[in-house]
Design an enzyme around this catalytic site. Structure first.
Site, mmCIF file in Angstrom:
data_model
loop_
_atom_site.group_PDB
_atom_site.id
_atom_site.type_symbol
_atom_site.label_atom_id
_atom_site.label_comp_id
_atom_site.label_asym_id
_atom_site.label_seq_id
_atom_site.Cartn_x
_atom_site.Cartn_y
_atom_site.Cartn_z
ATOM 1 C CB CYS A 73 -0.901 -0.001 1.225
ATOM 2 S SG CYS A 73 -1.911 1.477 1.407
ATOM 3 N N GLY A 74 0.855 2.013 -1.078
ATOM 4 C CA GLY A 74 1.750 3.160 -1.208
ATOM 5 C C GLY A 74 1.493 4.247 -0.189
ATOM 6 N NE ARG A 190 -5.440 -7.096 -4.531
ATOM 7 C CZ ARG A 190 -4.608 -8.070 -4.866
ATOM 8 N NH1 ARG A 190 -5.040 -9.111 -5.557
ATOM 9 N NH2 ARG A 190 -3.338 -8.003 -4.536
ATOM 10 C CB CYS A 199 -5.300 3.672 -4.280
ATOM 11 S SG CYS A 199 -4.387 2.117 -4.489
ATOM 12 N N GLY A 200 -2.127 4.824 -3.219
ATOM 13 C CA GLY A 200 -0.785 5.175 -3.654
ATOM 14 C C GLY A 200 -0.279 4.325 -4.803
#
Length: 260
Positions: A73-74, A190, A199-200
């Site tokens: 996860c960025g 997801r 969302c990175g």
């Protein structure tokens, strides 16, 4: 009793636990799911554990809000980097390194802004109406004239569960150009099974996909529902991308203790 911290990066919010003493059992999906629940727990798009690493400054473990340990996860990486600075585990304004599920990352914190080096992208699967690539997590990217009025949850879930991307599924990003070097991105994630404010890894995937349309540009400003990010990278001769950086704010929200 669990001590926790809440951070957010452009609206992506996370429960973070200092687990250097291994007191928290990450295998307990029910507890992770409870802590991420917005009505009965703390609330977050995901949960992260900061743990020790033998060679690097720390380890990041990331869990989706469904309770399962997940891919990179960025924005979570940027938030846990800020958390490490705030705990004085690493120095501010100096580059430090941590390990995540997708490999080694570098990060730098400067007055609330975190620059995070992402893993190299080896290739991009470019199709007629979408691209697919792995930026630490798998991402579908599709460009539209405008994403303002799209039903992201409907469109995203159809992509996420389509036979093309099974069995693991994929995140889905819907993008439009604001100008040559600025894009707007909306993402269905997801594991969250919903649109998130940012969302990175999706922003990185979208910027690289934008480069395929604007070959002379390798740095993009990115608008997301939760704010603004920047992505830069270097294309390589093999069709992949190196030296990928995701830059944006990472903010402490609050800390507390909860009984589980």
């Amino acid at each position: 009793m669990i001590d926790f911290y809440k951070y957010q990066g452009t609206g992506n919010d996370f429960v973070i636990i200092d687990n250097r003493d291994n007191h928290f059992d990450g295998c307990n999906t029910e507890t992770v799911r409870f802590l991420c629940d917005r009505r009965f727990g703390v609330g977050g798009d995901g949960l992260m554990l900061l743990e020790n690493h033998a060679e690097y400054d720390f380890t990041m473990r990331y869990f989706n809000s469904d309770g399962n340990e997940a891919s990179m996860c960025g924005n979570g990486g940027r938030c846990i980097a800020a958390f490490a600075v705030h705990l004085n585990i690493v120095p501010a304004k100096e580059t430090f390194q941590f390990m995540a599920v997708d490999g080694l990352h570098e990060a730098k914190y400067d007055d609330g802004i975190v620059s995070l080096k992402m893993i190299d992208v080896k290739n991009v699967d470019a199709n007629d109406d979408y691209t697919f690539l792995d930026t630490g997590s798998p991402h579908f990217v599709q460009f539209h004239e405008s994403v303002e009025n799209l039903n992201i949850n409907k469109m995203g879930s159809e992509v996420r569960y389509s036979d093309t991307f099974m069995p693991g599924g994929t995140n889905a990003n819907f993008v439009h150009f604001i100008n040559d070097n600025t894009i707007k991105v909306r993402t269905y994630e997801r594991g969250v099974e919903n649109e998130t404010l940012a969302c990175g890894t999706g922003v990185v995937a979208s910027a690289i996909s934008a480069h395929l349309k604007k070959k002379d540009i390798n740095e993009f400003n990115v608008d997301v529902l939760g704010g603004k990010l920047k992505v830069s990278f270097e294309p390589n001769a093999d069709g992949g991308f190196n030296n990928i950086w995701l830059v944006g704010p990472a903010t402490f929200v609050f800390k507390g203790t909860i009984e589980v």
